[in-house]
Scaffold this motif. Sequence first.
Motif, PDB file in Angstrom:
ATOM      1  N   VAL A 199       0.841  -1.212   0.000  1.00  0.00           N
ATOM      2  CA  VAL A 199       0.000   0.000   0.000  1.00  0.00           C
ATOM      3  C   VAL A 199       0.871   1.256   0.000  1.00  0.00           C
ATOM      4  O   VAL A 199       0.550   2.243  -0.672  1.00  0.00           O
ATOM      5  N   GLN A 200       1.985   1.195   0.704  1.00  0.00           N
ATOM      6  CA  GLN A 200       2.878   2.366   0.732  1.00  0.00           C
ATOM      7  C   GLN A 200       3.293   2.767  -0.684  1.00  0.00           C
ATOM      8  O   GLN A 200       3.402   3.949  -1.003  1.00  0.00           O
ATOM      9  N   ALA A 201       3.484   1.785  -1.531  1.00  0.00           N
ATOM     10  CA  ALA A 201       3.890   2.071  -2.915  1.00  0.00           C
ATOM     11  C   ALA A 201       2.795   2.812  -3.681  1.00  0.00           C
ATOM     12  O   ALA A 201       3.076   3.472  -4.685  1.00  0.00           O
ATOM     13  N   LEU A 202       1.547   2.720  -3.215  1.00  0.00           N
ATOM     14  CA  LEU A 202       0.425   3.407  -3.873  1.00  0.00           C
ATOM     15  C   LEU A 202       0.147   4.776  -3.263  1.00  0.00           C
ATOM     16  O   LEU A 202      -0.619   5.561  -3.823  1.00  0.00           O
ATOM     17  N   GLN A 203       0.744   5.049  -2.109  1.00  0.00           N
ATOM     18  CA  GLN A 203       0.473   6.305  -1.408  1.00  0.00           C
ATOM     19  C   GLN A 203       1.293   7.449  -1.996  1.00  0.00           C
ATOM     20  O   GLN A 203       2.374   7.234  -2.555  1.00  0.00           O
ATOM     21  N   ALA A 204       0.786   8.678  -1.828  1.00  0.00           N
ATOM     22  CA  ALA A 204       1.573   9.856  -2.200  1.00  0.00           C
ATOM     23  C   ALA A 204       2.681  10.108  -1.179  1.00  0.00           C
ATOM     24  O   ALA A 204       3.746  10.616  -1.520  1.00  0.00           O
ATOM     25  N   ILE A 205       2.416   9.769   0.078  1.00  0.00           N
ATOM     26  CA  ILE A 205       3.384   9.988   1.159  1.00  0.00           C
ATOM     27  C   ILE A 205       3.932   8.608   1.545  1.00  0.00           C
ATOM     28  O   ILE A 205       3.197   7.767   2.092  1.00  0.00           O
ATOM     29  N   PRO A 206       5.190   8.340   1.261  1.00  0.00           N
ATOM     30  CA  PRO A 206       5.710   6.972   1.372  1.00  0.00           C
ATOM     31  C   PRO A 206       6.201   6.576   2.752  1.00  0.00           C
ATOM     32  O   PRO A 206       7.387   6.494   3.010  1.00  0.00           O
ATOM     33  N   ARG A 207       5.273   6.320   3.655  1.00  0.00           N
ATOM     34  CA  ARG A 207       5.614   5.692   4.939  1.00  0.00           C
ATOM     35  C   ARG A 207       4.383   4.991   5.476  1.00  0.00           C
ATOM     36  O   ARG A 207       3.279   5.177   4.951  1.00  0.00           O
ATOM     37  N   HIS A 208       4.570   4.181   6.508  1.00  0.00           N
ATOM     38  CA  HIS A 208       3.443   3.463   7.098  1.00  0.00           C
ATOM     39  C   HIS A 208       2.614   4.409   7.969  1.00  0.00           C
ATOM     40  O   HIS A 208       3.167   5.264   8.652  1.00  0.00           O
ATOM     41  N   GLY A 209       1.287   4.222   7.937  1.00  0.00           N
ATOM     42  CA  GLY A 209       0.387   5.086   8.696  1.00  0.00           C
ATOM     43  C   GLY A 209       0.358   4.713  10.171  1.00  0.00           C
ATOM     44  O   GLY A 209       0.311   3.531  10.536  1.00  0.00           O
ATOM     45  N   GLU A 210       0.363   5.733  11.018  1.00  0.00           N
ATOM     46  CA  GLU A 210       0.283   5.555  12.473  1.00  0.00           C
ATOM     47  C   GLU A 210      -1.079   6.058  12.962  1.00  0.00           C
ATOM     48  O   GLU A 210      -1.690   6.916  12.315  1.00  0.00           O
ATOM     49  N   THR A 211      -1.490   5.577  14.116  1.00  0.00           N
ATOM     50  CA  THR A 211      -2.794   6.006  14.653  1.00  0.00           C
ATOM     51  C   THR A 211      -2.832   7.522  14.847  1.00  0.00           C
ATOM     52  O   THR A 211      -3.870   8.153  14.657  1.00  0.00           O
ATOM     53  N   GLN A 212      -1.681   8.098  15.179  1.00  0.00           N
ATOM     54  CA  GLN A 212      -1.623   9.560  15.399  1.00  0.00           C
ATOM     55  C   GLN A 212      -1.806  10.340  14.097  1.00  0.00           C
ATOM     56  O   GLN A 212      -2.027  11.545  14.117  1.00  0.00           O
ATOM     57  N   ASP A 213      -1.673   9.656  12.957  1.00  0.00           N
ATOM     58  CA  ASP A 213      -1.923  10.321  11.666  1.00  0.00           C
ATOM     59  C   ASP A 213      -3.425  10.514  11.422  1.00  0.00           C
ATOM     60  O   ASP A 213      -3.822  11.348  10.612  1.00  0.00           O
ATOM     61  N   ILE A 214      -4.244   9.724  12.095  1.00  0.00           N
ATOM     62  CA  ILE A 214      -5.690   9.745  11.859  1.00  0.00           C
ATOM     63  C   ILE A 214      -6.394  10.712  12.819  1.00  0.00           C
ATOM     64  O   ILE A 214      -7.361  11.385  12.462  1.00  0.00           O
ATOM     65  N   ALA A 215      -5.868  10.801  14.031  1.00  0.00           N
ATOM     66  CA  ALA A 215      -6.566  11.544  15.099  1.00  0.00           C
ATOM     67  C   ALA A 215      -6.840  13.017  14.774  1.00  0.00           C
ATOM     68  O   ALA A 215      -7.922  13.520  15.113  1.00  0.00           O
ATOM     69  N   PRO A 216      -5.915  13.756  14.121  1.00  0.00           N
ATOM     70  CA  PRO A 216      -6.197  15.187  13.903  1.00  0.00           C
ATOM     71  C   PRO A 216      -7.429  15.441  13.038  1.00  0.00           C
ATOM     72  O   PRO A 216      -8.150  16.432  13.262  1.00  0.00           O
ATOM     73  N   ALA A 217      -7.677  14.595  12.055  1.00  0.00           N
ATOM     74  CA  ALA A 217      -8.874  14.786  11.209  1.00  0.00           C
ATOM     75  C   ALA A 217     -10.133  14.624  12.060  1.00  0.00           C
ATOM     76  O   ALA A 217     -11.095  15.398  11.931  1.00  0.00           O
ATOM     77  N   ALA A 218     -10.116  13.631  12.950  1.00  0.00           N
ATOM     78  CA  ALA A 218     -11.274  13.429  13.841  1.00  0.00           C
ATOM     79  C   ALA A 218     -11.421  14.616  14.787  1.00  0.00           C
ATOM     80  O   ALA A 218     -12.548  15.061  15.067  1.00  0.00           O
ATOM     81  N   ALA A 219     -10.279  15.146  15.262  1.00  0.00           N
ATOM     82  CA  ALA A 219     -10.335  16.279  16.201  1.00  0.00           C
ATOM     83  C   ALA A 219     -10.927  17.509  15.520  1.00  0.00           C
ATOM     84  O   ALA A 219     -11.696  18.258  16.131  1.00  0.00           O
ATOM     85  N   PHE A 220     -10.578  17.733  14.263  1.00  0.00           N
ATOM     86  CA  PHE A 220     -11.168  18.872  13.543  1.00  0.00           C
ATOM     87  C   PHE A 220     -12.687  18.699  13.447  1.00  0.00           C
ATOM     88  O   PHE A 220     -13.456  19.624  13.751  1.00  0.00           O
ATOM     89  N   LEU A 221     -13.124  17.508  13.042  1.00  0.00           N
ATOM     90  CA  LEU A 221     -14.573  17.286  12.873  1.00  0.00           C
ATOM     91  C   LEU A 221     -15.311  17.319  14.211  1.00  0.00           C
ATOM     92  O   LEU A 221     -16.516  17.578  14.243  1.00  0.00           O
ATOM     93  N   ALA A 222     -14.590  17.057  15.304  1.00  0.00           N
ATOM     94  CA  ALA A 222     -15.190  17.111  16.651  1.00  0.00           C
ATOM     95  C   ALA A 222     -15.251  18.524  17.198  1.00  0.00           C
ATOM     96  O   ALA A 222     -15.896  18.766  18.213  1.00  0.00           O
ATOM     97  N   SER A 223     -14.586  19.465  16.527  1.00  0.00           N
ATOM     98  CA  SER A 223     -14.469  20.812  17.082  1.00  0.00           C
ATOM     99  C   SER A 223     -15.636  21.695  16.655  1.00  0.00           C
ATOM    100  O   SER A 223     -16.293  21.450  15.635  1.00  0.00           O
ATOM    101  N   GLU A 224     -15.835  22.766  17.421  1.00  0.00           N
ATOM    102  CA  GLU A 224     -16.897  23.718  17.100  1.00  0.00           C
ATOM    103  C   GLU A 224     -16.647  24.365  15.738  1.00  0.00           C
ATOM    104  O   GLU A 224     -17.568  24.597  14.962  1.00  0.00           O
ATOM    105  N   GLU A 225     -15.377  24.625  15.422  1.00  0.00           N
ATOM    106  CA  GLU A 225     -15.070  25.378  14.201  1.00  0.00           C
ATOM    107  C   GLU A 225     -15.318  24.587  12.919  1.00  0.00           C
ATOM    108  O   GLU A 225     -15.270  25.155  11.833  1.00  0.00           O
ATOM    109  N   SER A 226     -15.622  23.294  13.020  1.00  0.00           N
ATOM    110  CA  SER A 226     -15.962  22.516  11.817  1.00  0.00           C
ATOM    111  C   SER A 226     -17.449  22.637  11.474  1.00  0.00           C
ATOM    112  O   SER A 226     -17.949  21.910  10.607  1.00  0.00           O
ATOM    113  N   GLY A 227     -18.142  23.568  12.138  1.00  0.00           N
ATOM    114  CA  GLY A 227     -19.607  23.622  12.079  1.00  0.00           C
ATOM    115  C   GLY A 227     -20.247  23.813  10.718  1.00  0.00           C
ATOM    116  O   GLY A 227     -21.442  23.557  10.561  1.00  0.00           O
TER     117      GLY A 227
END
Length: 243
Positions: A199-227
């Motif tokens: 899968v890394q070979a198909l990605q634009a960013i060539p490294r393995h994904g970590e759980t911390q890579d996913i959390a910020p997107a969820a935090a934005f959608l959880a925030s008031e400013e994503s309203g």
Amino acid sequence: MKLENRVAIVTGAAQGIGKAIAEKLASEGATIVAADIQGDLAKETADALGGTSVQVDISKEEDAQRMVDETLSAHGKVDVLVNAAAIVPFVPWDEVDFAYWRNIISVNLDGPYLVSRAVEKPMREAGYGRIVLIASNAFYAGTPNMGPYLAAKGGVVGLTRALATELGKYGITANAVAPGITRSPATLNSPHKDAFDFVQALQAIPRHGETQDIAPAAAFLASEESGWVTGQVIVADAGHIRD
Ligand SMILES: NC(=O)c1ccc[n+]([C@@H]2O[C@H](COP(=O)([O-])OP(=O)(O)OC[C@H]3O[C@@H](n4cnc5c(N)ncnc54)[C@H](O)[C@@H]3O)[C@@H](O)[C@H]2O)c1
């Protein structure tokens, strides 16, 4: 901090992506309710973050309701729901019988419905809510050996849109994050671990994904400013899916 004075239920918070999201929301000031079928590990997450925990099977209606009732008793409100709990299977299609299909659909699609339904009433009464569901880029990629999972995650995308449409007038948004393959107990302890380099070979960013890579997107959608964002899916997969 973007989530100060917010109460956030995070299901699947015992480990993996759900735990990373709980940590990220707490770092933004949220009070965390860590919910998981693995009650002891959920408590460990909650204790580390100064929150509370609930042992819950999200596929059971009474558990989903109890999770919300306990949150209201402990914290008085619920501003945010992130549903990260799911089963991540690896099963060849020919081995998917109806009982197996039902089990995956029950946890991975009925579960998000039940927990969203349970938070809806207090969020409506408050006139505010952020519902964040976790889909998967596997739905878009058509990843093999995950048949019922793909069907459930496609359903999660549909559920996200339905919740957005039905609940927008109450001040509640509903969005989803669709992670790409991510290093978590689910993937590292299964044949999925062998797919990271491919899968890394198909990605634009060539490294393995970590759980911390996913959390910020969820935090934005959880925030008031994503309203002003609702009914959307953020694909967080290092550019694997690009259409
Ligand atoms: N890891 C990946 O590559 C990846 C990719 C795309 C999407 N996802 C999604 O991210 C989310 C988290 O996945 P993960 O990789 O961290 O998995 P994981 O198995 O490491 O963690 C999932 C958590 O959900 C809990 N859980 C399972 N069934 C439950 C139930 N019935 N009730 C309550 N809790 C339950 C488990 O106990 C566990 O703590 C899931 O929705 C998964 O589908 C993961």
